[in-house]
Each structure stands twice: as structure tokens, then as C-alpha cells.
Design a protein around this motif. Structure first.
Motif, short mmCIF file in Angstrom:
data_model
loop_
_atom_site.label_atom_id
_atom_site.label_comp_id
_atom_site.label_asym_id
_atom_site.label_seq_id
_atom_site.Cartn_x
_atom_site.Cartn_y
_atom_site.Cartn_z
N ASP A 74 6.86 30.15 14.77
CA ASP A 74 6.07 31.37 14.58
C ASP A 74 5.98 31.71 13.10
O ASP A 74 5.49 32.78 12.73
CB ASP A 74 6.65 32.54 15.38
CG ASP A 74 8.05 32.95 14.91
OD1 ASP A 74 8.59 32.33 13.96
OD2 ASP A 74 8.62 33.89 15.50
N GLY A 75 6.46 30.80 12.25
CA GLY A 75 6.45 31.00 10.81
C GLY A 75 7.74 31.56 10.28
O GLY A 75 8.07 31.39 9.10
N VAL A 76 8.51 32.24 11.14
CA VAL A 76 9.79 32.83 10.75
C VAL A 76 10.95 31.99 11.28
O VAL A 76 11.96 31.80 10.61
CB VAL A 76 9.91 34.27 11.27
CG1 VAL A 76 11.27 34.87 10.95
CG2 VAL A 76 8.80 35.13 10.70
N ARG A 77 10.79 31.48 12.47
CA ARG A 77 11.79 30.62 13.09
C ARG A 77 11.07 29.51 13.85
O ARG A 77 9.92 29.67 14.27
CB ARG A 77 12.70 31.41 14.03
CG ARG A 77 11.95 32.09 15.15
CD ARG A 77 12.84 32.97 16.00
NE ARG A 77 13.29 34.15 15.29
CZ ARG A 77 12.56 35.26 15.15
NH1 ARG A 77 11.32 35.32 15.64
NH2 ARG A 77 13.03 36.30 14.52
N SER A 78 11.75 28.38 14.01
CA SER A 78 11.17 27.23 14.71
C SER A 78 12.14 26.77 15.79
O SER A 78 13.36 26.87 15.65
CB SER A 78 10.89 26.08 13.75
OG SER A 78 10.04 26.48 12.71
N LEU A 79 11.57 26.23 16.86
CA LEU A 79 12.34 25.64 17.95
C LEU A 79 11.98 24.16 18.02
O LEU A 79 10.81 23.80 18.16
CB LEU A 79 12.01 26.33 19.27
CG LEU A 79 12.55 25.63 20.53
CD1 LEU A 79 14.08 25.63 20.55
CD2 LEU A 79 12.00 26.30 21.80
N ALA A 80 13.00 23.32 17.93
CA ALA A 80 12.84 21.88 18.12
C ALA A 80 13.31 21.52 19.53
O ALA A 80 14.25 22.12 20.05
CB ALA A 80 13.63 21.10 17.08
N ILE A 81 12.65 20.55 20.14
CA ILE A 81 13.00 20.11 21.49
C ILE A 81 13.13 18.60 21.47
O ILE A 81 12.20 17.89 21.08
CB ILE A 81 11.95 20.54 22.53
CG1 ILE A 81 11.82 22.06 22.54
CG2 ILE A 81 12.32 20.03 23.91
CD1 ILE A 81 10.77 22.58 23.50
N SER A 82 14.30 18.12 21.89
CA SER A 82 14.58 16.69 21.91
C SER A 82 14.97 16.28 23.32
O SER A 82 15.17 17.12 24.20
CB SER A 82 15.69 16.35 20.91
OG SER A 82 15.76 14.97 20.68
N GLY A 83 15.11 14.99 23.52
CA GLY A 83 15.49 14.46 24.82
C GLY A 83 15.19 12.99 24.86
O GLY A 83 14.59 12.44 23.93
N LEU A 84 15.58 12.33 25.91
CA LEU A 84 15.26 10.92 26.04
C LEU A 84 13.76 10.74 26.16
O LEU A 84 13.04 11.65 26.56
CB LEU A 84 15.97 10.34 27.27
CG LEU A 84 17.50 10.40 27.23
CD1 LEU A 84 18.07 9.84 28.54
CD2 LEU A 84 18.04 9.62 26.04
N SER A 85 13.27 9.54 25.81
CA SER A 85 11.84 9.26 25.89
C SER A 85 11.35 9.52 27.31
O SER A 85 11.95 9.07 28.28
CB SER A 85 11.57 7.81 25.50
OG SER A 85 10.20 7.52 25.57
N GLY A 86 10.25 10.26 27.41
CA GLY A 86 9.73 10.61 28.72
C GLY A 86 10.43 11.78 29.37
O GLY A 86 10.19 12.09 30.54
N GLY A 87 11.28 12.47 28.61
CA GLY A 87 12.05 13.57 29.18
C GLY A 87 11.30 14.87 29.28
O GLY A 87 11.80 15.82 29.90
N GLY A 88 10.13 14.97 28.65
CA GLY A 88 9.33 16.18 28.79
C GLY A 88 9.20 17.01 27.54
O GLY A 88 8.73 18.15 27.62
N LYS A 89 9.57 16.49 26.37
CA LYS A 89 9.51 17.32 25.17
C LYS A 89 8.06 17.65 24.79
O LYS A 89 7.77 18.78 24.36
CB LYS A 89 10.24 16.67 24.00
CG LYS A 89 9.74 15.35 23.52
CD LYS A 89 10.62 14.81 22.40
CE LYS A 89 10.08 13.50 21.84
NZ LYS A 89 10.05 12.42 22.86
N SER A 90 7.13 16.71 24.94
CA SER A 90 5.73 16.98 24.63
C SER A 90 5.16 18.04 25.57
O SER A 90 4.48 18.97 25.14
CB SER A 90 4.90 15.71 24.71
OG SER A 90 5.30 14.77 23.74
#
Length: 358
Positions: A155-171
Motif C-alpha cells: 500500500d506504499g507504507v507496508r508490503s506483504l510478501a507471500i511465499s510457498g512451494l511452486s504451485g502453492g497458490g502465491k500468485s
């Protein structure tokens, strides 16, 4: 061919150098690209949100249709765990490395002073885009950033990163969050992180390439596949649809409108997806100490691959794995959470919105 100079002597740089350069500016990194038409116009349109002023930046040459004769003695590059088939091959020179994309036939020269792509470039635009982005990754890695296998929004002030195994649903998770007009896209698959204060995140100018399962679950994305193909895909069993690899390009400005991309942002939190489709319990987001969870850290860390040349000049070794210590240091002041239980993208979005609501 023993040196980068030998390779360059066998190539014709005139068409690329006669074209008007275009420049990319991503956070602290600038890049200058030389490419002849008509591919130049296609690349400029793709990198629209990343165009900027960087006249003295390192230069990337794109040389469509050229090849080395004779071919070097290629050595297969080991793939990440869980990946199969030949993808990359390398040939090391005295001061450089040649990399071949086995499927496409594209070849690359990587050295401290030269970055060149040659081969069937017009037929492999995505591969050319990846090579250009690799130069951004390399510059940041040499400056002390760490490369994560992650998607992110801000949001410009804070960011959320999302990781996981390939195909785990991050996209799928990140694109679900993009329905919130407050948020902007940072990255779909590669995220650079660096310790602060505050901790920093940096994406690369690579639009998402997503599978049909992500598209069918979000009505906004349905136009990316024609109606007949969507009907065929909707008839597949859930398991088959989840695992289907059929990439479609999603251009952020075309789907979400202008001003919805921000590559550099402060990093507040990291969610690691450890959920399962066959679980019946609710989706749970739990704070964890990353140093105590090497399994979650393994899902975050990403090897820089065959293109990376370290500051002292040596190239990344075949089969080398990332060192956890720099990642733990970079994420020391970042909230890290494990997402467990069943796969529920709406539940995850609710938890993420709570983060952005403060």
C-alpha cells in the motif's frame, strides 16, 4: 572461444547499437537496453511501468537471429529440487559464462562488463524479458540484497510478501489481494529483500504468468482465456486443474488499470503458504520465528542460478544452495507467519487486509 572478447568478435552488434536505447529504473538499479526493431517496440511496451532515466547504467544487447559457430561444449545445469527435464546448460570461459536455454535455443553471454542475448529472440520474448530482469537481480545481489521466491503487494507504507512451494497458490493469493484498490503489485515470483530500518522489498518488472486455475477462480481474469477453453477447463477435476501448467500473461495495467505497480516498498510481513488442498480444518495464520523453521525458510530462499557472478568474479556453482544466514538477517525485523490448514484464498485475503488496516 576462451574469453568474452572472443564471443563478441563473432557477433554483429551493429543493428542493436543503431537502435535508440531505452532505460529501466527499478529502485536503486538502472539498466540500458539496446535492441533492434520490431522487438524493441514490444519490449518497451512490456516494461512500461519500469521505464526511466539511466543513461550511464550497464548495457544489455539483444541480438536476434545470431548464433555461435562452432557451439561450445555445453554442461547441463542442475535444476531446483522437484524440477525435471533439461532447462539450462552452461559453458564457462576465462572471464565470462555462456548460458543456453535448451528448449528455445536462446544463448546468453554473462560477464562483469557484458550482457548479451542472441538467437531466436523474436520467438522467445519472455526469455529475453527474463534475461533483462536477471541483470537487475544480479546488480542487487552484488549489493547485498537476498533473492526470495515470493510474490508481494504494497500500500506504499507496508508490503506483504507471500511465499510457498511452486504451485502453492502465491500468485492466486496476490491477485486476490489486488482486488483491494489500495494495493499495488510488487512482484509475482521474484522478490529481493534487504534489512532496514525499515526492511526493504524490491520487485522486478515481470508481469504475472499464471495458470488456468488462477484464472478460473477470479472473474476479473476470465477474459485472459476464450469462453470455449474456459468451459473445457471448468469441466476438469479440481486436482487436474490445480496442477495444470498452461501459462497466460497478465499485464497489470490492462487488468487492474494504471498506477497499480510499485516495485520498491517497505516490507512489513511475510506469509509462507504451508496449507493443503485435502485438509478439512480452517485456514490458520500463525506467527513464527523463522530461525526455528528451516522448512519455511527453504520455501523463501531462491538460488540466483547460472547467470549470477559474485562480486569477486566467480560464477554461481552448479548445484550450489543458498546460505540461510543472510536471509535470516534480512528478514530479522519482518513479521513471518505460517499459513496452514486448508486452502482458502478468501480467509487468507481477510488476514492480509487486517495487516494493511493496521
Amino acid at each position: 572461444m576462451k574469453t568474452a572478447k572472443d564471443v563478441i568478435a563473432a557477433l554483429d552488434l551493429s543493428a542493436a547499437e543503431a537502435a535508440a536505447p531505452f532505460c529501466l529504473k527499478i529502485g536503486p538499479v538502472g539498466l540500458r537496453v539496446l535492441c533492434p526493431e520490431p522487438l524493441r517496440t514490444e519490449l518497451v511496451a512490456y516494461f512500461d511501468e519500469a521505464l526511466g532515466e539511466a543513461p550511464d547504467a550497464p548495457t544489455v544487447h539483444i541480438l536476434p537471429g545470431q548464433a555461435l559457430r562452432p557451439e561450445p561444449d555445453w554442461q547441463d545445469w542442475q535444476r531446483d529440487p522437484g524440477k525435471t527435464g533439461r532447462k539450462d546448460a552452461v559453458a564457462d570461459l576465462q572471464d565470462a559464462r555462456l548460458i543456453r536455454k535448451v528448449r528455445s535455443g536462446m544463448t546468453f553471454l554473462q560477464s562483469p562488463h557484458h550482457a548479451m542475448a542472441f538467437g531466436p529472440a523474436a520467438e522467445n520474448v519472455s526469455t529475453v524479458i527474463n534475461f533483462i530482469n536477471t541483470q537487475i537481480l544480479n546488480a542487487c545481489l552484488r549489493a547485498g540484497w537476498q533473492l526470495c521466491h515470493a510474490a508481494a503487494v504494497t500500500d506504499g507504507v507496508r508490503s506483504l510478501a507471500i511465499s510457498g512451494l511452486s504451485g502453492g497458490g502465491k500468485s492466486t493469493s496476490v491477485l486476490r489481494l489486488m482486488e483491494d484498490d489500495r494495493l499495488r503489485f510488487v512482484s509475482n515470483d521474484r522478490l529481493l529483500v534487504r534489512a532496514g530500518p525499515p526492511p526493504e522489498a524490491l520487485g522486478i518488472p515481470k508481469h504475472p504468468r499464471i495458470n488456468p486455475g488462477t484464472i478460473l477462480g477470479n472473474p476479473r481474469l476470465w477474459p485472459l482465456i476464450d469462453a470455449d477453453r474456459r468451459a473445457d477447463l471448468a469441466a476438469l477435476p479440481a486436482e487436474a486443474l490445480w496442477t495444470l501448467e498452461e501459462k497466460h500473461d497478465l499485464i497489470i495495467r490492462e487488468v487492474y488499470g494504471p498506477g497499480r505497480v510499485q516495485y520498491a516498498a517497505p516490507l512489513a510481513a511475510f506469509f509462507v503458504l504451508n496449507w493443503h488442498r485435502d485438509m478439512s480444518g480452517p485456514t490458520v495464520v500463525t506467527d513464527v520465528a523463522l530461525a526455528d523453521r528451516p522448512d519455511l525458510l527453504a520455501a523463501i530462499m531462491k538460488s540466483p542460478g547460472p547467470f549470477y557472478q559474485h562480486p569477486d568474479g566467480h560464477f554461481q556453482g552448479n548445484g550450489a544452495v543458498p546460505d540461510p544466514a543472510p536471509f535470516l538477517a534480512a528478514l530479522r525485523d519482518v513479521r513471518v507467519c505460517e499459513v496452514s490448514g486448508r486452502v482458502d484464498f478468501e480467509a487468507l485475503a481477510d488476514q492480509a487486509r487486517a495487516l494493511f488496516d493496521g
